[in-house]
Design a protein around this motif. Structure first.
Motif, PDB file in Angstrom:
ATOM      1  N   LEU B  36     123.049  69.671  15.717  1.00  0.00           N
ATOM      2  CA  LEU B  36     121.513  69.120  16.055  1.00  0.00           C
ATOM      3  C   LEU B  36     121.216  69.948  17.430  1.00  0.00           C
ATOM      4  O   LEU B  36     121.934  69.849  18.244  1.00  0.00           O
ATOM      5  CB  LEU B  36     121.198  67.818  16.154  1.00  0.00           C
ATOM      6  N   TYR B  37     119.958  70.333  17.475  1.00  0.00           N
ATOM      7  CA  TYR B  37     119.380  70.601  18.995  1.00  0.00           C
ATOM      8  C   TYR B  37     120.054  71.651  19.817  1.00  0.00           C
ATOM      9  O   TYR B  37     119.838  71.650  21.053  1.00  0.00           O
ATOM     10  CB  TYR B  37     119.438  69.219  19.942  1.00  0.00           C
ATOM     11  N   ASN B  40     115.976  73.951  19.969  1.00  0.00           N
ATOM     12  CA  ASN B  40     114.820  72.808  19.922  1.00  0.00           C
ATOM     13  C   ASN B  40     113.471  73.629  19.470  1.00  0.00           C
ATOM     14  O   ASN B  40     113.128  74.038  20.430  1.00  0.00           O
ATOM     15  CB  ASN B  40     114.976  71.949  20.852  1.00  0.00           C
ATOM     16  N   THR B  42     110.544  71.883  19.163  1.00  0.00           N
ATOM     17  CA  THR B  42     109.454  71.282  19.477  1.00  0.00           C
ATOM     18  C   THR B  42     108.713  71.663  20.683  1.00  0.00           C
ATOM     19  O   THR B  42     107.335  71.470  20.722  1.00  0.00           O
ATOM     20  CB  THR B  42     109.656  69.905  19.453  1.00  0.00           C
ATOM     21  N   GLY B  49     117.444  68.801  24.458  1.00  0.00           N
ATOM     22  CA  GLY B  49     116.555  67.623  25.065  1.00  0.00           C
ATOM     23  C   GLY B  49     115.187  67.781  25.221  1.00  0.00           C
ATOM     24  O   GLY B  49     114.486  66.963  25.482  1.00  0.00           O
ATOM     25  N   ASP B  51     112.790  67.924  23.240  1.00  0.00           N
ATOM     26  CA  ASP B  51     112.074  66.847  22.315  1.00  0.00           C
ATOM     27  C   ASP B  51     111.694  65.772  22.996  1.00  0.00           C
ATOM     28  O   ASP B  51     110.623  65.318  23.045  1.00  0.00           O
ATOM     29  CB  ASP B  51     112.439  66.832  21.149  1.00  0.00           C
ATOM     30  N   TYR B  52     112.389  65.322  23.826  1.00  0.00           N
ATOM     31  CA  TYR B  52     112.179  63.997  24.491  1.00  0.00           C
ATOM     32  C   TYR B  52     110.759  64.216  25.610  1.00  0.00           C
ATOM     33  O   TYR B  52     110.122  63.381  25.966  1.00  0.00           O
ATOM     34  CB  TYR B  52     113.351  63.426  25.538  1.00  0.00           C
ATOM     35  N   GLY B  55     107.855  64.459  23.213  1.00  0.00           N
ATOM     36  CA  GLY B  55     107.530  63.089  22.678  1.00  0.00           C
ATOM     37  C   GLY B  55     107.429  63.351  21.142  1.00  0.00           C
ATOM     38  O   GLY B  55     108.080  64.562  20.660  1.00  0.00           O
ATOM     39  N   ASN B  56     106.806  62.408  20.523  1.00  0.00           N
ATOM     40  CA  ASN B  56     107.128  62.733  18.943  1.00  0.00           C
ATOM     41  C   ASN B  56     105.790  63.711  18.772  1.00  0.00           C
ATOM     42  O   ASN B  56     104.604  63.351  18.892  1.00  0.00           O
ATOM     43  CB  ASN B  56     106.757  61.249  18.461  1.00  0.00           C
ATOM     44  N   THR B  57     106.154  64.627  17.967  1.00  0.00           N
ATOM     45  CA  THR B  57     105.240  65.667  17.762  1.00  0.00           C
ATOM     46  C   THR B  57     104.571  65.642  16.547  1.00  0.00           C
ATOM     47  O   THR B  57     103.509  66.438  15.968  1.00  0.00           O
ATOM     48  CB  THR B  57     105.582  67.068  17.949  1.00  0.00           C
ATOM     49  N   LEU B  61     103.769  60.231  12.201  1.00  0.00           N
ATOM     50  CA  LEU B  61     104.483  58.913  12.308  1.00  0.00           C
ATOM     51  C   LEU B  61     104.075  58.218  13.526  1.00  0.00           C
ATOM     52  O   LEU B  61     104.188  56.785  13.470  1.00  0.00           O
ATOM     53  CB  LEU B  61     106.107  59.682  12.798  1.00  0.00           C
ATOM     54  N   ASP B  62     103.161  58.952  14.451  1.00  0.00           N
ATOM     55  CA  ASP B  62     102.357  58.141  15.386  1.00  0.00           C
ATOM     56  C   ASP B  62     101.437  57.031  14.516  1.00  0.00           C
ATOM     57  O   ASP B  62     101.352  56.113  15.114  1.00  0.00           O
ATOM     58  CB  ASP B  62     101.596  59.053  16.297  1.00  0.00           C
TER      59      ASP B  62
END
Lengths: 333, 121
Positions: B36-37, B40, B42, B49, B51-52, B55-57, B61-62
């Motif tokens: 993973l990662y 990334n 996103t 890291g 993606d942190y 945030g949630n893209t 989901l939001d």
């Protein structure tokens, strides 16, 4: 003891489900509300121990739920229960009448709301309006909790599937927030079935199968006959104490779920899960105490059931001795 | 189908489904964290890291989180109302019952009142 509702399998299922769900609550919410329930995590073997227990209990939940759904489909005479659980306009009336009863504008609770049926057991349906609500909420919640729980069982799998760690965290949060409805509902359930004045401290309908409930012929009596029962002296303060604890527990868990939801990522980085306070810590701990009370009452109900069954068996053993031929049984010499 | 057979069949189905679902999420669907990662997707430029930071893209989901918060609050208020209604109803029902020191004809457990029998002085 009042009229019976549960079959023997249902009493065992209910007790096992209760123990399993309480374990899921204690393990799950000590992680979600870690700021307030850090001691619980330590008590259950730290982070790894808690999550291992949560997974074991989650596995058991799938077994129990699938068992129950299958039994409802294949068990003899069980399919009619699907009809009994459908909400009707009468249930809405029962809720309104309950409010009127509290306000003094109705003399009796509606049959669809009545927990203690007494002499009116013929009028009372299998499920009260609250009972139907419990079944529905449990069904929807458990299905979603099991799906989301399985989805986050493997965090790396969820992260890979949704490409970001944040998305995986979102599902963990969703899973935790979903359970909040259930944890609040269970607190109410404990109050509803532990503190009814006729049944306090525990309603035995959930523990004694209807097949061994005593059936007494009674003459026509106005109302339920609750006025014939004597109130336990501790009930007066116990109902208020439990009521207050349940309200504090529900409010605290709700407030905690909003401010301490364990989803710090999109709104800005707030490691630790957000604000906490002494009041919230006390409140959430009171909520957990209510759940513990549920475990104790469930266990107590089973102890009473065992005692009752022993008593009934004892009576049956002694009955034939005198009933069969009027004499005492004796060995042939 | 008899009761005992139905219980046995249901228990087997429950265990099989539970084992199969946990096996599925851990084998077909699990992956090593090493995979993973590394890159990334996103954030432009990507990196470990990243993606942190973003945030949630996923807006879905939001939205899901917002909806479930709202459901919690609505259900919480409704459940609180139920608690207060039952609390009030219990107090009213309790007031109709006999006090403990009054002799009762029937006890909640179906037995006889212990104080209401026995020998007279």
């Amino acid at each position: 003891m009042d009229h019976g509702k549960f079959t023997r399998v249902t009493t065992y299922f209910h007790s096992l489900l209760a123990l399993d769900v309480f374990l899921l609550f204690f393990t799950g919410y000590s992680v979600m509300f870690n700021d307030e329930l850090w001691w619980m995590v330590e008590f259950m073997g730290g982070n790894a121990g808690v999550l291992a227990l949560h997974r074991i209990a989650g596995f058991a939940l799938i077994v129990l739920t699938v068992f129950w759904v299958t039994l409802m489909l294949v068990g003899p005479g069980r399919r009619k229960n699907f009809k009994a659980v459908l909400p009707t306009p009468t249930d809405a009336k029962a809720f309104i009448q309950d409010v009127q009863f509290v306000l003094g504008r109705a003399d009796e609770r509606h049959p669809n709301a009545r927990q203690f049926a007494g002499y009116s057991s013929d009028e009372v349906p299998l499920l009260s309006y609250v009972g139907k609500g419990v079944v529905w909420i449990f069904t929807v919640e458990l299905v979603l909790l099991m799906i989301s729980g399985l989805l986050i069982w493997s965090k790396t799998g969820a992260a890979q599937l949704f490409q970001t760690k944040a998305a995986a965290t979102a599902f963990v949060t969703f899973h935790g927030l979903l359970g909040v409805v259930m944890v609040m509902g269970i607190m109410f359930h404990i109050f509803e079935h532990g503190f009814h004045p006729a049944f306090y401290p525990v309603e035995m309908k959930a523990f004694v199968p209807k097949s061994v409930m005593p059936h007494e012929e009674h003459d026509d009596h106005e109302g339920t006959g609750i006025e014939l029962l004597s109130l336990r002296p501790t009930w007066k303060w116990a109902v208020n104490l439990a009521g207050a604890a349940v309200v504090i527990g529900i409010v605290s868990v709700l407030v905690g779920s909003i401010f301490d939801s364990g989803y710090p990522i999109p709104a800005g980085l707030t490691p630790g899960g957000g604000p906490t306070s002494v009041l919230l810590t006390i409140g959430i701990n009171i909520g957990m105490f209510v759940l513990l009370l549920g475990v104790v009452l469930s266990t107590y109900g089973n102890v009473l059931r065992a005692r009752y069954e022993q008593q009934v068996a004892g009576e049956q053993d002694s009955e034939p001795e005198t009933a069969a031929d009027g004499g005492q049984p004796r060995d042939d010499d | 189908m008899s009761e005992a057979l139905a219980v046995a069949v249901s228990a087997v189905v429950g265990i099989v489904v539970a084992v199969a679902s946990v096996w599925y999420v851990n084998s077909a669907y699990g992956t090593s964290f090493e995979n993973l990662y590394r890159v990334n997707p996103t954030v432009e430029g990507g990196g470990v890291g990243a993606d942190y930071v973003a945030g949630n893209t996923d807006p879905l989901l939001d939205a899901l989180i917002v909806v479930i918060h709202a459901v919690d609050v609505l259900m919480g208020v409704f459940i609180l109302a139920l608690v207060f209604v039952h609390w009030g109803a219990f107090r009213r029902l309790g007031a109709r019952m006999r006090d403990h020191d009054e002799p009762a004809e029937v006890a909640t457990d179906g037995g006889r009142d212990a104080d209401n029998g026995g020998e007279s002085a």
